[in-house]
Enzyme design. Structure first.
Site, PDB file in Angstrom:
ATOM      1  N   GLY A  12       0.772  -1.239   0.000  1.00 15.64           N
ATOM      2  CA  GLY A  12       0.000   0.000   0.000  1.00 15.64           C
ATOM      3  C   GLY A  12       0.803   1.288   0.000  1.00 15.64           C
ATOM      4  CB  THR A  13       4.196   2.367  -1.135  1.00 14.51           C
ATOM      5  OG1 THR A  13       4.205   1.882  -2.468  1.00 14.51           O
ATOM      6  CG2 THR A  13       4.965   1.430  -0.218  1.00 14.51           C
ATOM      7  CB  ILE A  93      -7.392  -9.657 -14.133  1.00 14.75           C
ATOM      8  CG1 ILE A  93      -5.901  -9.295 -14.243  1.00 14.75           C
ATOM      9  CG2 ILE A  93      -8.148  -9.204 -15.377  1.00 14.75           C
ATOM     10  CD1 ILE A  93      -5.160 -10.016 -15.359  1.00 14.75           C
ATOM     11  CG  LEU A  94     -11.731  -7.209 -10.392  1.00 14.14           C
ATOM     12  CD1 LEU A  94     -12.254  -5.960  -9.703  1.00 14.14           C
ATOM     13  CD2 LEU A  94     -11.998  -8.442  -9.543  1.00 14.14           C
ATOM     14  CG  ASN A 108      -3.856  -0.528 -12.796  1.00 13.51           C
ATOM     15  OD1 ASN A 108      -3.627  -0.833 -11.611  1.00 13.51           O
ATOM     16  ND2 ASN A 108      -3.174  -1.056 -13.796  1.00 13.51           N
ATOM     17  CG  HIS A 110       1.446  -1.339 -15.534  1.00  9.12           C
ATOM     18  ND1 HIS A 110       1.194  -2.620 -15.080  1.00  9.12           N
ATOM     19  CD2 HIS A 110       2.484  -1.441 -16.395  1.00  9.12           C
ATOM     20  CE1 HIS A 110       2.033  -3.458 -15.658  1.00  9.12           C
ATOM     21  NE2 HIS A 110       2.831  -2.761 -16.460  1.00  9.12           N
TER      22      HIS A 110
HETATM   23  C1  GAR Z   1       3.232  -0.995  -7.464  1.00 10.99           C
HETATM   24  O1  GAR Z   1       4.495  -0.915  -8.067  1.00 10.99           O
HETATM   25  C2  GAR Z   1       2.140  -1.007  -8.504  1.00 10.99           C
HETATM   26  O2  GAR Z   1       2.401  -0.190  -9.606  1.00 10.99           O
HETATM   27  C3  GAR Z   1       2.177  -2.468  -8.906  1.00 10.99           C
HETATM   28  O3  GAR Z   1       2.387  -3.172  -7.720  1.00 10.99           O
HETATM   29  C4  GAR Z   1       3.055  -2.350  -6.765  1.00 10.99           C
HETATM   30  C5  GAR Z   1       2.200  -2.244  -5.518  1.00 10.99           C
HETATM   31  O4  GAR Z   1       2.841  -1.553  -4.511  1.00 10.99           O
HETATM   32  N1  GAR Z   1       0.960  -2.822  -9.568  1.00 10.99           N
HETATM   33  C6  GAR Z   1       0.900  -3.710 -10.548  1.00 10.99           C
HETATM   34  O5  GAR Z   1       1.864  -4.313 -10.956  1.00 10.99           O
HETATM   35  C7  GAR Z   1      -0.487  -3.921 -11.125  1.00 10.99           C
HETATM   36  N2  GAR Z   1      -0.399  -4.478 -12.439  1.00 10.99           N
HETATM   37  P1  GAR Z   1       2.051  -0.885  -3.289  1.00 10.99           P
HETATM   38  O6  GAR Z   1       1.129  -1.950  -2.715  1.00 10.99           O
HETATM   39  O7  GAR Z   1       3.170  -0.537  -2.325  1.00 10.99           O
HETATM   40  O8  GAR Z   1       1.318   0.309  -3.806  1.00 10.99           O
END
Ligand code: GAR
Length: 208
Positions: A12-13, A93-94, A108, A110
């Site tokens: 969750g950053t 993926i929903l 989203n 990415h």
């Molecule tokens: C982030 O880098 C986000 O962009 C990626 O996962 C990480 C989650 O970090 N998301 C994906 O790859 C989705 N396709 P977080 O939980 O610390 O925000």
């Protein structure tokens, strides 16, 4: 004021970046009203609780298939009266049910410059492993609207980040987060809440 609901699966950053942006007044006309996690015990939930934000846990493992799981998430978002849904490290993926309920109302983040290193299987660290494997010199992050096509919806914002000699997937992931994701995600959310993003013919136009 728009209700922002955030979907998470892990640390969750990016959620934290949104919380910090809201606190600093950077998110105009929006408030994070609920955080929904696909996993029990995700650290993102603690971040929400520490900031007085309502949480729900809807574990993927409790549902037999994607359709049933999508319905559960969609129903929860409708109950929460979400105006904007943010996928912030949401790893599931929903299906199209949720797209129909929230057309051009879900974004989203990415961790790559779409259309590079995206689509099914490209998530989390795997994205950075693939970028290093290919030897790209620039990577970055993208915020886009969510459509039926995985990572294929209209692009809202992108930011490039340098790849350096000796980078590991972890080091590169951190740099992409710090220099790109944590900046463009709050910015895109703020723009949305001020009605400064329009979508026409599959493309997003942003009034920066
Ligand atoms: C982030 O880098 C986000 O962009 C990626 O996962 C990480 C989650 O970090 N998301 C994906 O790859 C989705 N396709 P977080 O939980 O610390 O925000």
């Amino acid at each position: 004021m728009k209700n922002i609901c955030v979907l998470v699966s892990g640390g969750g950053t990016n959620l934290q970046a949104l919380i910090d942006a809201e606190k600093s007044g950077m998110i105009k006309n929006g408030k994070i009203t609920c955080v929904i996690s696909s996993k029990e015990g995700a650290y993102a939930l603690e971040r929400a609780i520490n900031n007085g934000i309502a949480t729900r846990v809807i574990p993927r493992k409790d549902y037999s298939d994607v359709a049933a799981y999508t319905k559960a998430i969609t129903d929860a978002l409708l109950e929460e009266k979400a105006d904007l849904v943010v996928y912030a490290g949401f790893m599931i993926i929903l299906d199209e049910q949720i797209i129909k309920a929230f057309p051009n109302k879900m974004m989203n983040v990415h961790p790559a410059l779409i259309p590079s290193f995206c689509g099914k299987g490209f998530y989390g660290l795997h994205v950075h492993e693939a970028a290093l494997e290919k030897g790209v010199k620039l990577t970055g992050a993208t915020v886009h609207f969510v459509t039926e096509v995985c990572d294929g919806g209209p692009i809202i914002l992108q930011k490039a980040v340098e790849v350096k000699n000796g980078d590991t997937p972890e080091i590169l992931q951190r740099r992409v987060m710090e220099q790109a994701e944590w900046k463009i995600l709050p910015q895109a959310v703020s723009l949305f809440c001020q009605d400064r993003i329009t979508v026409k013919d599959g493309r997003a136009y942003v009034d920066l």
